[in-house]
Design a protein around this motif. Structure first.
Motif: not given
Length: 128
Positions: A116-124
């Motif tokens: 289970v993770a929270f992630v962000r698109e690189k550059g976003s």
């Protein structure tokens, strides 16, 4: 994808299937008090790198859900207790201070060992 929070499920409370039918998931670190264990998905501790923002993603195993809104206390409790309530209802504004809302879709069945993770698109910047 840039990780913001990353953990692994270690136990699933008895009441979790009922919450999943309502597209709701309650997360807590594995050392949560006994009285909260039945309702929670318990996971390994994670160092939260950055705050979760609308536009980021929740990852459960191989499934990604776009975050639509974040309650004002959700990042604080996620960092200190590994706790937040996740609602897969797509709300554009948070229902409660500790809730993170994600796009409306069924939450998959869960088992120990699932990431289970929270992630962000690189550059976003995490914005919608």
């Amino acid at each position: 994808m840039k990780p913001l929070f990353h953990s692994t499920i270690v136990d699933i409370g008895e009441l979790v299937p009922a919450f999943l039918q309502e597209n709701t998931l309650i997360l807590f670190n594995h050392d949560v008090p006994e009285e909260l264990r039945d309702m929670a998905v318990l996971h390994t501790r994670s160092e939260q790198a950055e705050e979760v923002l609308p536009g980021d993603f929740l990852m459960i195993g191989d499934c990604l859900y776009r975050v639509t809104s974040v309650g004002e206390k959700a990042n604080e409790t996620l960092k200190t207790l590994g706790h937040c309530t996740i609602k897969a209802d797509g709300r554009p504004t948070p229902q409660l201070p500790g809730t993170i809302h994600v796009e409306e879709r069924a939450i998959p069945s869960l088992e120990s060992g699932t990431v289970v993770a929270f992630v962000r698109e690189k550059g976003s910047g995490g914005n919608l």
